[in-house]
Design an enzyme around this catalytic site. Structure first.
Site, mmCIF file in Angstrom:
data_model
loop_
_atom_site.group_PDB
_atom_site.id
_atom_site.type_symbol
_atom_site.label_atom_id
_atom_site.label_comp_id
_atom_site.label_asym_id
_atom_site.label_seq_id
_atom_site.Cartn_x
_atom_site.Cartn_y
_atom_site.Cartn_z
ATOM 1 N N ASN A 44 0.822 -1.216 0.000
ATOM 2 C CA ASN A 44 0.000 0.000 0.000
ATOM 3 C C ASN A 44 0.860 1.272 0.000
ATOM 4 O OD1 ASN A 44 -2.446 -1.441 0.126
ATOM 5 N ND2 ASN A 44 -2.168 -1.732 2.323
ATOM 6 N N HIS A 127 -14.042 -1.067 6.494
ATOM 7 C CA HIS A 127 -12.898 -1.797 7.069
ATOM 8 C C HIS A 127 -13.193 -2.310 8.484
ATOM 9 C CE1 HIS A 127 -8.686 -2.066 8.675
ATOM 10 N NE2 HIS A 127 -8.507 -2.600 7.482
ATOM 11 N N GLU A 174 -16.039 4.614 3.709
ATOM 12 C CA GLU A 174 -14.683 4.890 3.217
ATOM 13 C C GLU A 174 -14.849 5.707 1.944
ATOM 14 O OE1 GLU A 174 -12.334 1.253 2.758
ATOM 15 O OE2 GLU A 174 -13.236 0.478 4.584
ATOM 16 N N SER A 178 -11.124 -0.410 0.253
ATOM 17 C CA SER A 178 -9.811 -1.063 0.281
ATOM 18 C C SER A 178 -9.745 -2.340 -0.526
ATOM 19 C CB SER A 178 -9.407 -1.357 1.720
ATOM 20 O OG SER A 178 -10.340 -2.231 2.331
ATOM 21 N N ASP A 203 -13.470 7.480 6.092
ATOM 22 C CA ASP A 203 -12.111 6.954 6.200
ATOM 23 C C ASP A 203 -11.437 7.140 4.842
ATOM 24 O OD1 ASP A 203 -9.842 5.353 6.160
ATOM 25 O OD2 ASP A 203 -10.714 3.807 7.435
ATOM 26 N N HIS A 206 -7.325 5.053 1.737
ATOM 27 C CA HIS A 206 -6.821 4.683 0.407
ATOM 28 C C HIS A 206 -6.955 5.816 -0.619
ATOM 29 C CE1 HIS A 206 -6.176 0.534 1.624
ATOM 30 N NE2 HIS A 206 -7.253 0.699 2.369
ATOM 31 N N LYS A 237 0.093 4.157 4.425
ATOM 32 C CA LYS A 237 -0.099 3.789 3.017
ATOM 33 C C LYS A 237 0.669 4.794 2.147
ATOM 34 C CE LYS A 237 -4.308 1.429 4.434
ATOM 35 N NZ LYS A 237 -3.709 0.145 4.744
HETATM 36 C C1 LIG Z 1 -9.814 1.563 5.102
HETATM 37 C C2 LIG Z 1 -8.762 1.321 6.126
HETATM 38 N N1 LIG Z 1 -8.824 1.993 7.291
HETATM 39 C C3 LIG Z 1 -7.906 1.814 8.247
HETATM 40 C C4 LIG Z 1 -6.864 0.925 8.092
HETATM 41 C C5 LIG Z 1 -5.882 0.722 9.197
HETATM 42 O O1 LIG Z 1 -4.734 1.450 8.970
HETATM 43 P P1 LIG Z 1 -3.364 1.083 9.718
HETATM 44 O O2 LIG Z 1 -2.756 -0.020 8.907
HETATM 45 O O3 LIG Z 1 -2.589 2.345 9.702
HETATM 46 O O4 LIG Z 1 -3.697 0.623 11.088
HETATM 47 C C6 LIG Z 1 -6.740 0.221 6.896
HETATM 48 C C7 LIG Z 1 -5.604 -0.708 6.715
HETATM 49 O O5 LIG Z 1 -5.564 -1.576 5.938
HETATM 50 C C8 LIG Z 1 -7.717 0.414 5.883
HETATM 51 O O6 LIG Z 1 -7.674 -0.264 4.749
#
Ligand SMILES: Cc1ncc(COP(=O)(O)O)c(C=O)c1O
Length: 390
Positions: A44, A127, A174, A178, A203, A206, A237
């Site tokens: 990522n 997520h 989101e 993801s 969120d 991505h 990411k």
């Molecule tokens: C949409 C989404 N939010 C939050 C996270 C969590 O992020 P972190 O890996 O920094 O804990 C991810 C991680 O894959 C994600 O895909």
């Protein structure tokens, strides 16, 4: 039954169901940059900034490996406040607060915004960290069909009929999903949120680095800051490091500082991860073309796969799934590709809904156009051998 028999039973069942999870080495990071070895589509690190010289240089001069304490004890360092200041400006919000991870930001923010007297409406595909945050909040939880404002409206309407005075509604989505790489219909969602007197958390994990001005995200690209009160994001990411954050108003930040257990009871991020993330942020803002270039490459890759008869679902971003439907087919395609030096993760239920297993290709700026041509040709040929098509 021996004291550990129950553990073995669980693991055997997972294995038998093909759902066992194992630790995977980062092959991409273990090979030297630019070497013509493995093509890694599992990272990522979208803008390939984690190994950029200025980003690595930002770790030099770090005086301490740790931060020593949580932010509220004595762990707040100038690097935290400087990054928070710049992230807030970058995202177009009044305030920002760092968390130890994007995961912690999501489980730390949702329970501050809503509690057991309230209701949350989340997209079915959000997520796991958002689901866990909703569970921790003890709110009533309604899940709407993926990217369906119509279904969200139905749920809001039904819940409104039984809404008590002062009961808060929170919608959670989101901006770029993801596992599907598609975009939320944010403007339509904002309209519903306003109509039903709800709040909204987006969120942007991505979307950051890829969409918006200088990579500020999809909320920025659509100029929706004034309609989206809170966004979460991650430093892990496109920002190439580790950590998470929320952007919001000063008032909400103050509440999070006072109420959020994953913020209060977690040691502050060490400067060795904050400073490189800050350097990556500066690079993204200096070179506005990075996100657009990544999207152009991903679009080319997606078109090649589609011409080869593969189903890339609703992807419009750097995340390009290839639908296999069947979990075994996803695992076998992933293994065939690995044998040819192409790393792409098989994503199976329960991470994605039943019958939607897929390979997830994460296109990054480490992939040249030649790499993407080569990879697409191999994917199309191997998928044909396995009878996988659109
Ligand atoms: C949409 C989404 N939010 C939050 C996270 C969590 O992020 P972190 O890996 O920094 O804990 C991810 C991680 O894959 C994600 O895909």
């Amino acid at each position: 039954m021996s004291s550990e028999q129950w553990i073995e039973d669980i693991l055997l069942t997972l294995r038998a169901d093909g759902l066992e999870r194992t630790l995977k080495p980062n092959i991409g990071l273990m090979q030297s940059p630019g070497s013509a070895g493995v093509l890694d589509f599992s990272s990522n690190d979208y803008l390939n900034l984690s190994r950029a010289p200025d980003v690595l240089a930002a770790m030099q001069g770090v005086l301490s490996a740790g931060s020593g304490a949580s932010r509220l004890v004595s762990g707040t360092l100038p690097c935290h406040t400087a990054l928070e200041h710049d992230l807030a400006l970058f995202k177009g919000y009044a305030a920002c607060l760092l968390f130890g991870a994007g995961y912690l930001a999501n489980i730390g923010v949702v329970p501050v915004l809503v509690n057991r007297d309230d209701a949350v409406f989340s997209d079915r595909l959000v997520h796991a960290s958002l689901i866990d945050g909703i569970t921790l909040s003890r709110s009533r939880h309604f899940r709407f069909q993926h990217n369906s404002p119509d279904h969200l409206e139905q749920l809001l309407q039904k819940a409104s009929a039984a809404r008590r005075p002062r009961m808060k509604f929170l919608c959670v989505v989101e901006s770029i999903y993801s596992m599907d790489g598609d975009a939320a219909p944010l403007a339509d969602i904002c309209e519903l949120v306003e109509r039903f007197d709800a709040s909204l958390l987006v969120d942007e994990a991505h979307a950051i680095g890829v969409f918006g001005r200088g990579g500020a995200g999809l909320v920025d690209e659509l100029a929706l800051q004034h309609r989206v009160p809170c966004c979460t994001g991650t430093l892990s990411k496109a920002l190439g490091s580790c950590g998470g954050f929320v952007v919001c108003s000063h008032l909400v930040k103050e509440l999070i500082v006072n109420r959020s257990r994953p913020f209060i009871y977690n040691t502050a991020l060490p400067p060795g991860v904050v400073q490189p993330a800050h350097a990556a942020l500066r690079k993204m803002q200096q070179d506005e073309s990075l996100g657009a270039e990544l999207r152009r490459r991903a679009q080319g890759f997606r078109e090649m796969l589609q011409l080869g008869g593969l189903n890339t679902m609703g992807s419009i971003s750097q995340i390009v799934p290839v639908m296999t439907k069947d979990s075994d087919a996803a695992v076998r395609l992933s293994a065939h590709l690995a044998a040819q030096g192409i790393v792409a993760q098989a994503i199976r239920p329960p991470t994605v809904p039943k019958g939607t297993a897929r390979l997830r290709f994460s296109v990054t700026l480490a992939h040249s156009l030649d790499d993407l041509h080569r990879a697409a040709a191999v994917v199309i040929a191997e998928a044909a051998k396995l009878g996988i098509g659109g």
